[in-house]
Design a protein around this motif. Structure first.
Motif, short mmCIF file in Angstrom:
data_model
loop_
_atom_site.label_atom_id
_atom_site.label_comp_id
_atom_site.label_asym_id
_atom_site.label_seq_id
_atom_site.Cartn_x
_atom_site.Cartn_y
_atom_site.Cartn_z
N THR A 105 -4.18 3.02 -2.96
CA THR A 105 -3.08 2.92 -3.91
C THR A 105 -2.20 1.87 -3.66
O THR A 105 -1.55 1.88 -2.55
CB THR A 105 -2.61 4.34 -4.26
N VAL A 106 -2.24 0.68 -4.58
CA VAL A 106 -1.30 -0.42 -4.41
C VAL A 106 -0.27 -0.73 -5.42
O VAL A 106 -0.52 -0.35 -6.65
CB VAL A 106 -2.22 -1.66 -4.35
N ALA A 107 0.91 -0.86 -4.99
CA ALA A 107 2.04 -1.10 -5.77
C ALA A 107 2.23 -2.57 -5.95
O ALA A 107 2.35 -3.16 -4.93
CB ALA A 107 3.40 -0.36 -5.32
N LEU A 108 2.32 -2.96 -7.31
CA LEU A 108 2.69 -4.50 -7.52
C LEU A 108 4.40 -4.60 -7.43
O LEU A 108 4.72 -3.61 -8.55
CB LEU A 108 2.05 -4.83 -8.43
N LEU A 109 4.74 -5.29 -6.78
CA LEU A 109 6.36 -5.50 -6.52
C LEU A 109 6.84 -6.77 -7.27
O LEU A 109 6.02 -8.02 -7.13
CB LEU A 109 6.83 -5.34 -5.26
N THR A 110 7.97 -6.97 -7.77
CA THR A 110 8.56 -8.14 -8.15
C THR A 110 8.84 -9.10 -6.98
O THR A 110 8.61 -8.75 -5.87
CB THR A 110 10.22 -7.89 -8.67
N CYS A 111 9.09 -10.24 -7.27
CA CYS A 111 9.24 -11.15 -6.11
C CYS A 111 9.97 -10.94 -4.94
O CYS A 111 9.86 -11.46 -3.74
CB CYS A 111 9.32 -12.72 -6.82
N VAL A 155 0.81 -1.33 -0.12
CA VAL A 155 -0.09 -0.18 -0.03
C VAL A 155 0.85 1.30 0.05
O VAL A 155 1.68 1.37 0.96
CB VAL A 155 -0.79 -0.01 1.41
N VAL A 156 0.70 2.16 -1.10
CA VAL A 156 1.62 3.42 -1.07
C VAL A 156 0.78 4.43 -0.70
O VAL A 156 1.03 5.76 -0.10
CB VAL A 156 2.23 3.45 -2.49
#
Length: 64
Positions: A30-36, A21-22
């Motif tokens: 607002t949600v950021a999708l991040l790498t593994c 959550v950013v």
């Protein structure tokens, strides 16, 4: 086109990736999708979808 953001986050987690959550207001998130490894943001969305708000709850991200 309606996007099922809850299903999207669940698929993201199932694949081993992270989300964070950013930004949060009383009616949207607002949600950021991040790498593994959580190192790189690869996408971001803002939504007022009640189902997603309930799914995220008070968590700051997929790791707690």
């Amino acid at each position: 086109m309606d996007v099922d953001r809850v299903a999207e986050l669940q698929r993201w987690e199932d694949a081993g990736a992270l989300w964070r959550v950013v930004s949060r207001t009383s009616g949207a998130v607002t949600v950021a999708l991040l790498t593994c490894d959580g190192g790189e943001e690869v996408g971001r969305f803002t939504t007022d979808d009640r189902r997603l708000l309930e799914y995220v709850g008070r968590r700051e991200g997929s790791d707690g």
